[in-house]
Design a protein around this motif. Structure first.
Motif, PDB file in Angstrom:
ATOM      1  N   GLN A 476       0.836  -1.191   0.000  1.00 23.02           N
ATOM      2  CA  GLN A 476       0.000   0.000   0.000  1.00 23.02           C
ATOM      3  C   GLN A 476       0.875   1.245   0.000  1.00 23.02           C
ATOM      4  OE1 GLN A 476      -1.400  -1.680   3.736  1.00 23.02           O
ATOM      5  NE2 GLN A 476      -3.497  -1.191   3.119  1.00 23.02           N
ATOM      6  N   ARG A 477       0.296   2.332  -0.434  1.00 19.86           N
ATOM      7  CA  ARG A 477       0.977   3.612  -0.326  1.00 19.86           C
ATOM      8  C   ARG A 477       0.921   4.061   1.126  1.00 19.86           C
ATOM      9  NH1 ARG A 477      -0.856   7.822  -4.826  1.00 19.86           N
ATOM     10  NH2 ARG A 477       0.850   8.926  -3.779  1.00 19.86           N
ATOM     11  N   VAL A 478       2.048   4.540   1.636  1.00 21.22           N
ATOM     12  CA  VAL A 478       2.124   4.936   3.039  1.00 21.22           C
ATOM     13  C   VAL A 478       2.557   6.396   3.141  1.00 21.22           C
ATOM     14  CG1 VAL A 478       2.646   2.598   3.823  1.00 21.22           C
ATOM     15  CG2 VAL A 478       4.520   4.158   3.285  1.00 21.22           C
ATOM     16  N   ARG A 479       2.276   6.945   4.314  1.00 20.73           N
ATOM     17  CA  ARG A 479       2.683   8.313   4.617  1.00 20.73           C
ATOM     18  C   ARG A 479       3.121   8.357   6.074  1.00 20.73           C
ATOM     19  NH1 ARG A 479      -1.758  10.789   3.132  1.00 20.73           N
ATOM     20  NH2 ARG A 479      -2.648  11.447   5.134  1.00 20.73           N
ATOM     21  N   ARG A 480       4.226   9.022   6.335  1.00 13.34           N
ATOM     22  CA  ARG A 480       4.679   9.134   7.724  1.00 13.34           C
ATOM     23  C   ARG A 480       3.757  10.079   8.479  1.00 13.34           C
ATOM     24  NH1 ARG A 480       9.262   6.896   9.249  1.00 13.34           N
ATOM     25  NH2 ARG A 480       9.464   8.299  11.030  1.00 13.34           N
ATOM     26  N   ALA A 481       3.304   9.596   9.635  1.00 13.21           N
ATOM     27  CA  ALA A 481       2.380  10.379  10.456  1.00 13.21           C
ATOM     28  C   ALA A 481       2.484   9.893  11.889  1.00 13.21           C
ATOM     29  CB  ALA A 481       0.946  10.233   9.938  1.00 13.21           C
ATOM     30  N   PRO A 482       2.015  10.688  12.854  1.00 13.25           N
ATOM     31  CA  PRO A 482       2.034  10.222  14.250  1.00 13.25           C
ATOM     32  C   PRO A 482       1.140   9.006  14.431  1.00 13.25           C
ATOM     33  CG  PRO A 482       1.652  12.601  14.132  1.00 13.25           C
ATOM     34  CD  PRO A 482       1.522  12.075  12.739  1.00 13.25           C
ATOM     35  N   LEU A 483       1.606   8.051  15.231  1.00  9.16           N
ATOM     36  CA  LEU A 483       0.796   6.872  15.539  1.00  9.16           C
ATOM     37  C   LEU A 483      -0.560   7.279  16.101  1.00  9.16           C
ATOM     38  CD1 LEU A 483       0.469   3.788  15.957  1.00  9.16           C
ATOM     39  CD2 LEU A 483       1.638   4.069  18.157  1.00  9.16           C
ATOM     40  N   GLY A 484      -0.585   8.352  16.878  1.00 10.83           N
ATOM     41  CA  GLY A 484      -1.814   8.794  17.517  1.00 10.83           C
ATOM     42  C   GLY A 484      -2.883   9.286  16.579  1.00 10.83           C
ATOM     43  N   VAL A 485      -2.559   9.464  15.311  1.00 12.78           N
ATOM     44  CA  VAL A 485      -3.590   9.875  14.358  1.00 12.78           C
ATOM     45  C   VAL A 485      -4.649   8.792  14.226  1.00 12.78           C
ATOM     46  CG1 VAL A 485      -4.030  10.425  11.923  1.00 12.78           C
ATOM     47  CG2 VAL A 485      -2.061  11.423  13.086  1.00 12.78           C
ATOM     48  N   ILE A 486      -4.228   7.527  14.324  1.00 16.93           N
ATOM     49  CA  ILE A 486      -5.214   6.449  14.148  1.00 16.93           C
ATOM     50  C   ILE A 486      -5.309   5.511  15.345  1.00 16.93           C
ATOM     51  CG2 ILE A 486      -4.933   6.465  11.638  1.00 16.93           C
ATOM     52  CD1 ILE A 486      -3.423   3.816  11.957  1.00 16.93           C
ATOM     53  N   ALA A 487      -4.447   5.684  16.362  1.00 18.40           N
ATOM     54  CA  ALA A 487      -4.430   4.732  17.484  1.00 18.40           C
ATOM     55  C   ALA A 487      -4.567   5.456  18.819  1.00 18.40           C
ATOM     56  CB  ALA A 487      -3.141   3.912  17.468  1.00 18.40           C
ATOM     57  N   HIS A 488      -5.210   4.782  19.745  1.00 17.28           N
ATOM     58  CA  HIS A 488      -5.282   5.227  21.137  1.00 17.28           C
ATOM     59  C   HIS A 488      -4.218   4.495  21.952  1.00 17.28           C
ATOM     60  CE1 HIS A 488      -9.041   7.424  20.712  1.00 17.28           C
ATOM     61  NE2 HIS A 488      -9.583   6.382  20.097  1.00 17.28           N
ATOM     62  N   ALA A 489      -3.921   5.005  23.144  1.00 21.09           N
ATOM     63  CA  ALA A 489      -2.983   4.326  24.034  1.00 21.09           C
ATOM     64  C   ALA A 489      -3.257   4.755  25.467  1.00 21.09           C
ATOM     65  CB  ALA A 489      -1.540   4.653  23.664  1.00 21.09           C
ATOM     66  N   ARG A 490      -2.894   3.889  26.379  1.00 27.06           N
ATOM     67  CA  ARG A 490      -2.859   4.236  27.803  1.00 27.06           C
ATOM     68  C   ARG A 490      -1.739   3.456  28.466  1.00 27.06           C
ATOM     69  NH1 ARG A 490      -8.225   4.675  31.160  1.00 27.06           N
ATOM     70  NH2 ARG A 490      -8.203   6.704  30.125  1.00 27.06           N
ATOM     71  N   SER A 491      -1.055   4.122  29.398  1.00 31.60           N
ATOM     72  CA  SER A 491       0.077   3.492  30.083  1.00 31.60           C
ATOM     73  C   SER A 491      -0.039   3.713  31.578  1.00 31.60           C
ATOM     74  CB  SER A 491       1.400   4.079  29.567  1.00 31.60           C
ATOM     75  OG  SER A 491       1.437   5.489  29.764  1.00 31.60           O
ATOM     76  N   GLY A 492       0.692   2.901  32.335  1.00 32.20           N
ATOM     77  CA  GLY A 492       0.672   3.011  33.785  1.00 32.20           C
ATOM     78  C   GLY A 492       1.797   2.219  34.398  1.00 32.20           C
ATOM     79  N   ASP A 493       1.730   1.998  35.708  1.00 35.04           N
ATOM     80  CA  ASP A 493       2.836   1.367  36.416  1.00 35.04           C
ATOM     81  C   ASP A 493       2.385   0.129  37.162  1.00 35.04           C
ATOM     82  OD1 ASP A 493       2.820   2.578  39.694  1.00 35.04           O
ATOM     83  OD2 ASP A 493       1.393   3.277  38.203  1.00 35.04           O
ATOM     84  N   LYS A 494       3.289  -0.817  37.264  1.00 31.64           N
ATOM     85  CA  LYS A 494       3.176  -1.981  38.127  1.00 31.64           C
ATOM     86  C   LYS A 494       4.558  -2.196  38.730  1.00 31.64           C
ATOM     87  CE  LYS A 494      -1.031  -3.610  38.165  1.00 31.64           C
ATOM     88  NZ  LYS A 494      -1.793  -3.640  39.426  1.00 31.64           N
ATOM     89  N   GLY A 495       4.774  -1.620  39.921  1.00 35.19           N
ATOM     90  CA  GLY A 495       6.100  -1.698  40.510  1.00 35.19           C
ATOM     91  C   GLY A 495       7.120  -0.987  39.641  1.00 35.19           C
ATOM     92  N   GLY A 496       8.207  -1.669  39.321  1.00 32.88           N
ATOM     93  CA  GLY A 496       9.237  -1.075  38.489  1.00 32.88           C
ATOM     94  C   GLY A 496       8.969  -1.188  37.001  1.00 32.88           C
ATOM     95  N   ASN A 497       7.843  -1.805  36.629  1.00 32.41           N
ATOM     96  CA  ASN A 497       7.498  -1.970  35.222  1.00 32.41           C
ATOM     97  C   ASN A 497       6.479  -0.923  34.792  1.00 32.41           C
ATOM     98  OD1 ASN A 497       9.065  -4.302  35.395  1.00 32.41           O
ATOM     99  ND2 ASN A 497       7.290  -5.599  35.766  1.00 32.41           N
ATOM    100  N   SER A 498       6.605  -0.487  33.561  1.00 34.90           N
ATOM    101  CA  SER A 498       5.556   0.326  32.953  1.00 34.90           C
ATOM    102  C   SER A 498       4.855  -0.528  31.913  1.00 34.90           C
ATOM    103  CB  SER A 498       6.143   1.570  32.287  1.00 34.90           C
ATOM    104  OG  SER A 498       5.133   2.346  31.662  1.00 34.90           O
ATOM    105  N   ASN A 499       3.549  -0.326  31.765  1.00 36.60           N
ATOM    106  CA  ASN A 499       2.856  -1.015  30.686  1.00 36.60           C
ATOM    107  C   ASN A 499       2.271   0.015  29.742  1.00 36.60           C
ATOM    108  OD1 ASN A 499       0.332  -0.227  32.059  1.00 36.60           O
ATOM    109  ND2 ASN A 499      -0.622  -1.773  30.771  1.00 36.60           N
ATOM    110  N   VAL A 500       2.039  -0.381  28.524  1.00 37.94           N
ATOM    111  CA  VAL A 500       1.365   0.491  27.569  1.00 37.94           C
ATOM    112  C   VAL A 500       0.525  -0.380  26.641  1.00 37.94           C
ATOM    113  CG1 VAL A 500       3.400   0.528  26.034  1.00 37.94           C
ATOM    114  CG2 VAL A 500       1.632   2.296  25.816  1.00 37.94           C
TER     115      VAL A 500
END
Length: 591
Positions: A476-500
């Motif tokens: 497919q034809r592609v174009r560079r763009a921020p991931l956030g244009v089409i995707a959501h995300a949430r991150s947080g902590d569990k002890g010394g680990n981060s999740n996303v």
């Protein structure tokens, strides 16, 4: 079969909106009000408070939230369940009884105890319990830090037993966040301890509503499309007898409940598809979401299996002290200016300084239109084993003394004073302990107690292993763009680990996301994790890819030196990164 129980959240953390309990009482009818206050970093803070005054150590302002609503709660028969008890649930339960008596309200108050095991650590060691670190497997004896608090995570059956015996208010310490919902649901529907699927569904619903406005559009990457996001309301879970649920909110409140706001909370602060709780192992990869109508999202298909034979124990110890100041550096030559500051600040440090960490925040614009476009913040953090060493360092004076002898364009915020009082650094050890070694009991004001049995069956349920996606030729034809244009995300902590967790709303984008977002691509997008152990999982029903970034947060949010101590911004940082995205997906994005 009873109708679904309606459980409304009124707190997602210590510091959440003070008026939330007022709002919940004034909102739509519910059966139980649930307040969650205890994040891991909150426990670390309360540990010091409890050590200074053993009569405290609970969330004192919960009493202020409760006082004006006592008569309404008693009149309607609405139950209240909270973990505001912190390190002293008995003390808070007594304070609630005294408050009710002063207000002329008759209520039965019970508290849950057994989670505080700090006094039993020696007994555990003598019995051969090593309290291994959840991630490294090392025994607690190797830590090198003196524990000042240790709290085992309890499940929801104590809450269920308290409600069954007539409690109107149940005060808990360290139960799991989701237990505040699963316990009332088990009581309401009369579930058995081995009703794994029903319990798993209730835990999933509890996980969604435990963080308050999170499920109603708060802290949501799609916030620009949330109606009335200025004051998002607090969520309600309607949990049916089979454990399925509908997540909704009070009709009069702001925010929205959508499939995406619920997804955001499901992928938040998890370690993978197996969500381990003391009462049940939840298989999140079987979960389905369906929009039933405005502000109504159904959770179904959740399956459960026996819980693990061990529970987590949050152990905290005093690692030392820290002191932080922030100053500002102006372009040009920002890198060279920071290096000179570093050399000047680290010269002739007092003995005992462990770290003097300089973190640059932001990047100056190439051709700044304002002075602030030319400015970056510089956060300076010093750490030491003892408070006196940092007092001798006198970091504010060390910074202020550089004005005439250091770099041009260097200053601090003249509208505030620079802090000079060191703060404790509390280290965190997430230990494991057999559930049979932990007491779990309900205590009423008249001295009655109910012993809560451990789960009837346990089983190890390791996280599944998902293979990395196979790279396919780009057609497919592609174009560079921020991931956030089409995707959501949430991150947080569990002890010394981060999740996303990263997911897409459009099912057509899912094949691209799961292929594009490999572990190697994540390492490219987030250079800070390139040398860390990264665990990747897929949630096809949610159209989500989930990562655990092991060790990104050091040994825990309460002790690491990062500015974003608990990894809450990792998801948005990832969404800001650019990568090749198919043009047909970008063309369909609403503007």
């Amino acid at each position: 079969m009873k109708r679904p129980i309606r459980i409304a959240n009124f707190s997602g953390y210590l510091g959440d909106r003070f008026t939330a309990l007022d709002e919940a009482v004034a909102g739509d009818p519910v059966d139980v009000l649930m307040g969650d206050y205890l994040a891991e970093v909150t426990l670390a803070a309360l540990a010091g408070r409890h050590r200074q005054d053993p009569g405290l150590g609970y969330v004192e302002y919960f009493l202020g939230q409760l006082r004006p609503n006592l008569r309404a709660l008693a009149g309607r028969g609405v139950k209240v369940v909270t973990n505001a008890g912190g390190f002293n649930p008995a003390g808070l339960a007594t304070a609630v009884r005294e408050l009710a008596e002063a207000e002329g309200v008759t209520l039965t108050v019970a508290h849950i105890e057994g989670d505080n095991v700090v006094s039993r650590l020696g007994e555990y060691a003598g019995a051969g319990h090593r309290l291994e670190h959840l991630d490294t497997g090392q025994p607690l004896s190797s830590w090198g830090v003196e524990p000042l608090a240790a709290n085992a995570y309890l499940g929801g059956w104590g809450i269920a037993a308290a409600l069954a015996e007539g409690a109107d208010i149940v005060v808990c310490g360290r139960v799991t966040d989701a237990s505040l919902t699963a316990g009332p649901a088990a009581w309401w529907h009369g579930w058995r301890p081995d009703d794994w699927d029903a319990l798993a569904g209730a835990v999933a619903a509890g996980h969604v509503i435990e963080c308050g406005p999170h499920a109603v559009g708060g802290n949501f990457s799609g916030f620009t499309r949330i109606a009335n996001g200025v004051t998002p309301g607090f969520p309600i879970a309607e949990i049916a007898a089979d454990g399925s649920s509908v997540i909704t909110k009070h009709a009069r409140d702001g925010g929205e409940v959508t499939v995406d706001t619920v997804t955001a909370q499901i992928v938040y602060e998890i370690q993978g598809p197996r969500y381990l709780n003391p009462d049940v192992t939840v298989h999140l990869d079987t979960l389905r979401l369906h929009r039933e109508g405005p502000d109504r999202v159904r959770i179904s298909g959740v399956t459960g299996s026996p819980p693990p034979p061990t529970t987590k124990v949050a152990v905290f110890g005093l690692l030392g002290f820290s002191l932080v100041n922030t100053v500002y550096v102006t372009a040009p030559d920002v890198d060279a200016k920071i290096e000179l500051l570093r050399a000047q600040l680290t010269r002739d440090l007092p003995d005992g300084i462990e770290d003097l960490d300089l973190t640059r925040i932001g990047t100056a614009a190439e051709d700044p239109e304002t002075q602030w476009d030319a400015t970056v913040a510089l956060r300076v953090m010093a750490t030491a084993k003892d408070r006196e060493t940092l007092v001798r360092l006198n970091l504010p004076q060390r910074l202020l003394s550089l004005y005439l002898q250091s770099i041009p364009g260097f200053y601090h915020d003249g509208g505030t004073t620079m802090p000079g009082s060191p703060r404790p650094r509390i280290d965190y050890w997430p230990a494991t302990l057999p559930v049979t070694a932990v007491a779990h009991r309900v205590v009423f004001g008249d001295g009655r107690t109910i012993e809560v049995a451990p789960p009837p069956q346990t089983a190890l349920s390791p996280q599944p292993v998902h293979p990395e996606p196979v790279e396919t030729p780009v057609t497919q034809r592609v174009r560079r763009a921020p991931l956030g244009v089409i995707a959501h995300a949430r991150s947080g902590d569990k002890g010394g680990n981060s999740n996303v967790g990263v997911w897409v709303s459009d099912e057509r984008a899912w094949p691209w996301l799961r292929t594009a977002l490999s572990t190697s691509e994540l390492r490219r997008l987030l250079p800070e994790v390139k040398d860390l152990d990264v665990v990747r999982h897929e949630f096809p029903h949610l159209r989500a890819v989930h990562f655990v970034l092991r060790g990104l947060l050091g040994t825990g949010g309460s002790s690491n030196l990062r500015v974003d101590q608990v990894g809450k911004a990792i998801g948005e940082y990832l969404r800001a990164r650019h990568l090749p995205i198919p043009e047909e997906l970008l063309d369909d994005v609403p503007h």
